[in-house]
Design a protein around this motif. Sequence first.
Motif, short mmCIF file in Angstrom:
data_model
loop_
_atom_site.label_atom_id
_atom_site.label_comp_id
_atom_site.label_asym_id
_atom_site.label_seq_id
_atom_site.Cartn_x
_atom_site.Cartn_y
_atom_site.Cartn_z
N THR A 50 42.24 63.84 48.18
CA THR A 50 43.61 64.00 47.89
C THR A 50 43.80 62.83 47.17
O THR A 50 44.78 62.51 46.01
CB THR A 50 44.71 64.41 48.73
N PHE A 51 43.54 61.51 47.78
CA PHE A 51 44.06 60.23 47.39
C PHE A 51 43.23 59.94 46.11
O PHE A 51 44.13 59.46 45.15
CB PHE A 51 43.62 59.30 48.54
N ASP A 73 50.69 50.77 36.70
CA ASP A 73 50.40 49.93 37.87
C ASP A 73 50.58 50.77 38.97
O ASP A 73 51.89 51.25 39.16
CB ASP A 73 51.06 48.43 38.01
N VAL A 74 49.75 50.82 39.99
CA VAL A 74 49.70 51.58 41.24
C VAL A 74 50.29 50.78 42.38
O VAL A 74 49.51 49.79 42.60
CB VAL A 74 48.63 52.40 41.50
N ARG A 75 51.32 50.99 43.06
CA ARG A 75 51.80 50.44 44.34
C ARG A 75 51.43 51.38 45.53
O ARG A 75 52.12 52.20 45.70
CB ARG A 75 53.38 50.27 44.01
N LEU A 76 50.71 50.48 46.66
CA LEU A 76 50.46 51.19 47.81
C LEU A 76 51.29 50.41 49.07
O LEU A 76 51.30 49.36 48.93
CB LEU A 76 49.20 51.16 48.11
N GLU A 77 52.01 51.13 49.92
CA GLU A 77 52.62 50.78 51.16
C GLU A 77 52.10 51.76 52.13
O GLU A 77 52.39 52.83 52.10
CB GLU A 77 54.21 50.78 50.76
N LEU A 78 51.83 51.13 53.30
CA LEU A 78 51.45 51.54 54.61
C LEU A 78 52.33 51.42 55.75
O LEU A 78 52.39 50.17 55.82
CB LEU A 78 49.90 51.22 54.72
N ALA A 79 53.03 52.33 56.26
CA ALA A 79 53.93 52.17 57.37
C ALA A 79 53.76 53.25 58.29
O ALA A 79 53.98 54.41 58.04
CB ALA A 79 55.52 52.05 56.96
N SER A 119 52.55 55.32 50.94
CA SER A 119 53.53 55.58 49.85
C SER A 119 52.75 55.21 48.80
O SER A 119 52.24 54.09 48.51
CB SER A 119 54.85 54.97 49.96
N VAL A 120 52.51 56.13 47.78
CA VAL A 120 51.92 55.98 46.70
C VAL A 120 52.89 55.96 45.30
O VAL A 120 53.59 56.80 45.06
CB VAL A 120 50.60 56.69 46.12
N LYS A 140 57.27 56.57 37.37
CA LYS A 140 58.45 57.54 37.94
C LYS A 140 57.79 58.34 39.03
O LYS A 140 58.50 59.09 39.79
CB LYS A 140 58.88 58.43 37.07
N SER A 141 56.44 58.26 39.26
CA SER A 141 55.66 59.16 40.03
C SER A 141 55.94 58.54 41.59
O SER A 141 55.53 57.38 41.74
CB SER A 141 54.46 59.32 39.65
N LYS A 142 56.14 59.38 42.55
CA LYS A 142 56.22 58.65 43.93
C LYS A 142 55.44 59.90 44.97
O LYS A 142 55.94 61.09 44.93
CB LYS A 142 57.59 58.34 44.48
N SER A 143 54.65 59.57 45.94
CA SER A 143 54.16 60.38 46.78
C SER A 143 54.01 59.56 48.01
O SER A 143 53.82 58.77 48.27
CB SER A 143 52.61 60.98 46.21
N LYS A 144 53.91 60.48 49.40
CA LYS A 144 53.54 60.08 50.40
C LYS A 144 52.26 60.93 51.12
O LYS A 144 52.50 62.13 50.88
CB LYS A 144 54.80 60.21 51.31
#
Length: 186
Positions: free
Chosen positions: A1-2, A12-18, A23-24, A28-32
């Motif tokens: 999936t990832f 540019d792709v931004r990744l945040e892990l919490a 969160s990717v 305009k695209s956002k996914s969790k």
Amino acid sequence: TFVDLVANLKGDVRLELAKLKLSVSAGKSKSKLNCLDADDFPRVATPETWLEVPAQDFLAGLAKTLPAVNEVDFLPTSGIHVQLDGNFAHFEATDGFGRISMAQFPCKSELASCILPKVSCAELVKVLEGNVAQVAFGKSNVTFRCGGTELSSQLLEGNFPDTSRVAPTEFSLSAKAPLEVIYTKG
């Protein structure tokens, strides 16, 4: 999936892990994505002794023997028997019904013998690249390192059949044909 998700993003792709939520975002695209705790995965031991093998020769050995591997998953013949005798790496596979494939290449090494599962061999074909790969044999697993990738696999248990007793050494008739003739369709 990832991998599918990131492959389709632009910019540019931004990744945040919490708290095991990734969160990717890109443009305009956002996914969790839900994640698993890294502690839930088994630790792979880092081998101390690595053997360097020519990656192209190892690939050739796998390619020549993989088609003869038995389709039944729980038998020792459902993998490729790799044997290092100090001077050569020998590959052999059989389906147990008369089909046998063998290959070998020169390889200075320690003595080792294992049965690589068919699935791991197929993955290994994808991983091996370049000129040199490293391999480390453990009691119940084998680890391959090529470039920045490591592949570790459990080994199949059991004794691989003695194919030298089955493979003919003398022939009453032999023929030579150009390689193009052997692979021509029709």
